[in-house]
Enzyme design. Sequence first.
Site, mmCIF file in Angstrom:
data_model
loop_
_atom_site.group_PDB
_atom_site.id
_atom_site.type_symbol
_atom_site.label_atom_id
_atom_site.label_comp_id
_atom_site.label_asym_id
_atom_site.label_seq_id
_atom_site.Cartn_x
_atom_site.Cartn_y
_atom_site.Cartn_z
ATOM 1 N N LYS A 1 0.842 -1.203 0.000
ATOM 2 C CA LYS A 1 0.000 0.000 0.000
ATOM 3 C C LYS A 1 0.878 1.255 0.000
ATOM 4 C CE LYS A 1 -4.080 2.338 1.388
ATOM 5 N NZ LYS A 1 -5.261 2.513 2.222
ATOM 6 N N GLU B 1 -4.909 9.629 -5.651
ATOM 7 C CA GLU B 1 -5.722 8.766 -6.520
ATOM 8 C C GLU B 1 -6.119 9.445 -7.822
ATOM 9 O OE1 GLU B 1 -8.465 6.194 -4.431
ATOM 10 O OE2 GLU B 1 -9.570 5.783 -6.271
#
Length: 360
Positions: A226, A236
């Site tokens: 992650k 994102e």
Amino acid sequence: MVQNVVDVGPAPTYPVVVGAGLDLAEAVAGSRAPGPAVILTDATVGPLHAASVRRSLESIGWRVVEEIEVPAGESSKSFETYAGVIRRIARAGLTRDGALFALGGGVVGDLGGFVAGTYMRGIDLVMLPTSLLAMVDSSVGGKTGVDLPEGKNLAGVFVRPRLVAADLAWLETLPDAEISHGLAEVVKMGFLDGGGFFDALATLEAARNRNLDALHSLVLHSVRFKAAVVTEDEKESGRRAILNYGHTIGHGLEAAANYGLSHGEAIALGMMAAARLSRERYGLDLTPAHQNLLTAAGLPTSVPGFDTEKVLRAMSRDKKRRSSGAPNHRFVLLEDVGHPAWDVPVTEEEVLRVMESIVD
Ligand SMILES: NC(=O)c1ccc[n+]([C@@H]2O[C@H](COP(=O)([O-])OP(=O)(O)OC[C@H]3O[C@@H](n4cnc5c(N)ncnc54)[C@H](O)[C@@H]3O)[C@@H](O)[C@H]2O)c1
Ligand SMILES: [Zn+2]
């Protein structure tokens, strides 16, 4: 005691410390000078673990000005709870040089992060994740926020914590079902990353039975993966979307079941559906591997039945939040283990077809 540190970027990075029986005082002392502290926790975790956290902080000169317990569960990720918490902190007179320690699962982490990111325009945040899901997923990457009646996670900010300290010993008190829910995200990331992480999924059953070596290795693989994804695409705008593998249909199922399905169970089912879609697109059949690994993690791979229309409606609401009027759903699929594709357009007919495949 073996202890590992993973740095999460982009720079300036913050450390995620993982180990069983961590020396919390040492980890915190290494992150910044002591000051006034607020401990935020929930009514389940607080009585189990807050006293020892407070002792560790006080032993290195922190002054705990307030300890706040919110009710356990998703309902505490609300504006009402947020307002109550931030006002209590204001009444306690926490100053800008203070820090908020979020001790709990993803709910406390998301809520506490939002409070820390907004109180006096931002104070230091230390994440102390106590659920497996929080250790492998929610405490890393800086997304914080609360739910609105209009939808989950609709109000929030990105907040970089000063430090994340995950003591695997905290998991001893976590219920079995919650271990499985956290493992759903671990399976997800193992498929996305491939390689040694995917191989380590062979220890899922041991991890589910609380074998500490297995848990340590899987948490570490997850945090490293992650961290790498988030370092590359923090906000994102692209690749971070791969972390939504299994979540497109999963979110729909979760909402349609009125939260009768846990998030972990829903995304286990969502991954089964996505694996079938991947087979149709790319030819490689990863459904048996999904079936075996999710079963080993104690997760469902099919359900007795559900209202497909309701799931589709929930998925369309999700879709509207991303872009207006796009004719297709956007999926994360797997060309192979370790080779995700994202933003793949999938028609409603295809979604309906694979949803039937997860009804038993
Ligand atoms: N910010 C992110 O990037 C991100 C990523 C994934 C999920 N999330 C969010 O995380 C939340 C789910 O997190 P969660 O599954 O940890 O839920 P949670 O915080 O509600 O914890 C689950 C349950 O376990 C209990 N618990 C936690 N640690 C315990 C311990 N050590 N001993 C005993 N009981 C313990 C809690 O009290 C709660 O009842 C959701 O709100 C989700 O939206 C955020
Ligand atoms: Zn998830």
